[in-house]
Design a protein around this motif. Structure first.
Motif, PDB file in Angstrom:
ATOM      1  N   LEU A  65       0.817  -1.214   0.000  1.00  0.00           N
ATOM      2  CA  LEU A  65       0.000   0.000   0.000  1.00  0.00           C
ATOM      3  C   LEU A  65       0.847   1.259   0.000  1.00  0.00           C
ATOM      4  O   LEU A  65       0.431   2.297  -0.536  1.00  0.00           O
ATOM      5  N   THR A  66       2.024   1.220   0.612  1.00  0.00           N
ATOM      6  CA  THR A  66       2.862   2.414   0.717  1.00  0.00           C
ATOM      7  C   THR A  66       3.834   2.558  -0.446  1.00  0.00           C
ATOM      8  O   THR A  66       4.004   3.650  -0.997  1.00  0.00           O
ATOM      9  N   VAL A  67       4.482   1.475  -0.818  1.00  0.00           N
ATOM     10  CA  VAL A  67       5.501   1.537  -1.871  1.00  0.00           C
ATOM     11  C   VAL A  67       4.893   1.301  -3.247  1.00  0.00           C
ATOM     12  O   VAL A  67       5.436   1.748  -4.259  1.00  0.00           O
ATOM     13  N   GLY A  68       3.751   0.610  -3.312  1.00  0.00           N
ATOM     14  CA  GLY A  68       3.138   0.289  -4.590  1.00  0.00           C
ATOM     15  C   GLY A  68       2.862   1.491  -5.476  1.00  0.00           C
ATOM     16  O   GLY A  68       3.248   1.495  -6.664  1.00  0.00           O
ATOM     17  N   PRO A  69       2.206   2.555  -4.976  1.00  0.00           N
ATOM     18  CA  PRO A  69       1.951   3.721  -5.836  1.00  0.00           C
ATOM     19  C   PRO A  69       3.230   4.366  -6.380  1.00  0.00           C
ATOM     20  O   PRO A  69       3.256   4.812  -7.532  1.00  0.00           O
ATOM     21  N   PHE A  70       4.278   4.414  -5.549  1.00  0.00           N
ATOM     22  CA  PHE A  70       5.535   4.990  -6.035  1.00  0.00           C
ATOM     23  C   PHE A  70       6.130   4.146  -7.156  1.00  0.00           C
ATOM     24  O   PHE A  70       6.601   4.677  -8.173  1.00  0.00           O
ATOM     25  N   LEU A  71       6.127   2.818  -6.991  1.00  0.00           N
ATOM     26  CA  LEU A  71       6.660   1.950  -8.032  1.00  0.00           C
ATOM     27  C   LEU A  71       5.830   2.051  -9.310  1.00  0.00           C
ATOM     28  O   LEU A  71       6.371   1.977 -10.416  1.00  0.00           O
ATOM     29  N   TRP A  72       4.519   2.231  -9.163  1.00  0.00           N
ATOM     30  CA  TRP A  72       3.677   2.379 -10.342  1.00  0.00           C
ATOM     31  C   TRP A  72       3.997   3.687 -11.079  1.00  0.00           C
ATOM     32  O   TRP A  72       4.039   3.718 -12.315  1.00  0.00           O
ATOM     33  N   GLN A  73       4.212   4.771 -10.330  1.00  0.00           N
ATOM     34  CA  GLN A  73       4.594   6.035 -10.964  1.00  0.00           C
ATOM     35  C   GLN A  73       5.950   5.920 -11.647  1.00  0.00           C
ATOM     36  O   GLN A  73       6.155   6.452 -12.744  1.00  0.00           O
ATOM     37  N   LEU A  74       6.893   5.220 -11.005  1.00  0.00           N
ATOM     38  CA  LEU A  74       8.199   5.012 -11.622  1.00  0.00           C
ATOM     39  C   LEU A  74       8.074   4.214 -12.914  1.00  0.00           C
ATOM     40  O   LEU A  74       8.718   4.537 -13.925  1.00  0.00           O
ATOM     41  N   SER A  75       7.249   3.174 -12.902  1.00  0.00           N
ATOM     42  CA  SER A  75       7.045   2.379 -14.102  1.00  0.00           C
ATOM     43  C   SER A  75       6.400   3.206 -15.213  1.00  0.00           C
ATOM     44  O   SER A  75       6.795   3.116 -16.382  1.00  0.00           O
ATOM     45  N   THR A  76       5.408   4.032 -14.860  1.00  0.00           N
ATOM     46  CA  THR A  76       4.744   4.871 -15.859  1.00  0.00           C
ATOM     47  C   THR A  76       5.697   5.882 -16.465  1.00  0.00           C
ATOM     48  O   THR A  76       5.639   6.177 -17.666  1.00  0.00           O
ATOM     49  N   SER A  77       6.593   6.438 -15.637  1.00  0.00           N
ATOM     50  CA  SER A  77       7.532   7.443 -16.145  1.00  0.00           C
ATOM     51  C   SER A  77       8.545   6.854 -17.115  1.00  0.00           C
ATOM     52  O   SER A  77       9.149   7.592 -17.897  1.00  0.00           O
ATOM     53  N   LEU A  78       8.735   5.542 -17.080  1.00  0.00           N
ATOM     54  CA  LEU A  78       9.712   4.897 -17.964  1.00  0.00           C
ATOM     55  C   LEU A  78       9.076   4.297 -19.215  1.00  0.00           C
ATOM     56  O   LEU A  78       9.779   3.701 -20.040  1.00  0.00           O
ATOM     57  N   LYS A  79       7.766   4.422 -19.361  1.00  0.00           N
ATOM     58  CA  LYS A  79       7.092   3.849 -20.520  1.00  0.00           C
ATOM     59  C   LYS A  79       7.113   4.827 -21.686  1.00  0.00           C
ATOM     60  O   LYS A  79       6.953   6.043 -21.506  1.00  0.00           O
ATOM     61  N   GLY A  80       7.298   4.285 -22.887  1.00  0.00           N
ATOM     62  CA  GLY A  80       7.337   5.096 -24.091  1.00  0.00           C
ATOM     63  C   GLY A  80       5.955   5.494 -24.564  1.00  0.00           C
ATOM     64  O   GLY A  80       4.937   5.015 -24.056  1.00  0.00           O
TER      65      GLY A  80
END
Length: 301
Positions: free
Chosen positions: A47-62
């Protein structure tokens, strides 16, 4: 005369002992209870780290990858840093980062110095009205920021500091919670050390700088982290005080990444990672002092 040695009985084989799992107090923990603890920790972590990892993944998508697919794809197929370059092309993000760094660093210095001095005075010095002063700091913690924001803005405007970074720093230069943390840290120090220094002729400033302050470095790190995070993440107060775009902090500047004419989730995610990165770096540098300082500033019953 010969001594006849009696044969020793063979040792009775014993069953191997079950390894005991105990907590920090030595109490035995049942495996089922331990499993439940780990499951709860994993849920909290998600719940705490998941949203950050999702934002990181989105920022790296083309631009060719669908970020709204069902089921969603967590790992980018073709990672790219192009979104971060687009953030810099869309807004002057590094100017905003510099403004936020100025505000946050100034907030850290004023809170560490001011909170240490005020906390030491409340914990160690004896003067009339010390209890009332401590109560005032406690009441200041209970007052919501939204309830005094108009009075703060009026004061800043009368001082001629509106639309300046000094006006952004001034209201949060010394936090009441930080003062109480430093007070509790100083109160936990043994009085015998300062009494010995007093007998040797050390004054109040010498006792503060040479004895008390080096003993509470951990809680100072806690104050520094809280002050930096509070100034870096603040959005409402800089939005009220600042009107010149050249003086905007990062939280206000990132607001331009989503709106009527710019609604790219990849840009928003990249800007979010840029905003969070300094906080992660600061905590990584001060984490060993942070966890030690939480115990130093704890309130004893």
């Amino acid at each position: 005369m010969s001594v006849v040695e009696k044969p020793r009985p063979a040792p009775v084989p014993t069953a191997p002992r079950e390894p005991r799992i105990t907590d920090e107090t030595g109490r035995r923990v049942h495996p089922g209870e331990l499993l439940l603890r780990y499951v709860l920790l994993l849920v909290v972590l998600a719940l705490t780290v998941g949203p950050f990892l999702w934002q990181l993944s989105t920022s790296l998508k083309g631009p060719t990858e669908d970020i709204f697919s069902s089921p969603p794809g967590f790992l980018p197929r073709h990672p790219t840093l192009h979104n971060y370059a687009r953030v810099a092309d869309t807004i002057p993000v590094w100017d905003y980062v510099l403004n936020s760094l100025k505000v946050a660093c100034a907030n850290v210095v004023t809170n560490c110095v001011g909170s240490a001095l005020a906390g030491y005075a409340l914990a160690r010095l004896r003067y009339r009205g010390r209890g009332v002063t401590t109560l005032a700091f406690v009441l200041a913690v209970l007052v919501p920021v939204e309830g005094i924001v108009i009075a703060q803005f009026t004061t800043i405007r009368e001082l001629g500091l509106n639309n300046t970074l000094i006006g952004v720093v001034l209201p949060g230069s010394i936090g009441a919670m930080n003062v109480l943390l430093m007070r509790n840290a100083f109160r936990n120090l043994p009085y015998e050390i300062e009494e010995a220094a007093f007998v040797d002729g050390a004054g109040a400033w010498q006792r503060f700088l040479r004895i008390a302050l080096p003993s509470v470095k951990g809680i100072l790190a806690v104050v520094a982290i809280f002050a930096f995070m509070g100034a870096w993440d603040d959005f409402l107060w800089p939005l009220i005080v600042l009107s010149d775009p050249a003086k905007f902090t990062l939280t206000i500047g990132l607001n331009y990444l989503h709106g009527t004419f710019a609604n790219d989730e990849r840009l928003v995610a990249a800007g979010t990672i840029i905003a969070v990165a300094p906080l992660l770096l600061l905590f990584a540098c001060l984490q060993r002092y942070f966890f030690r300082g939480v115990g130093e500033g704890a309130v004893k019953g």
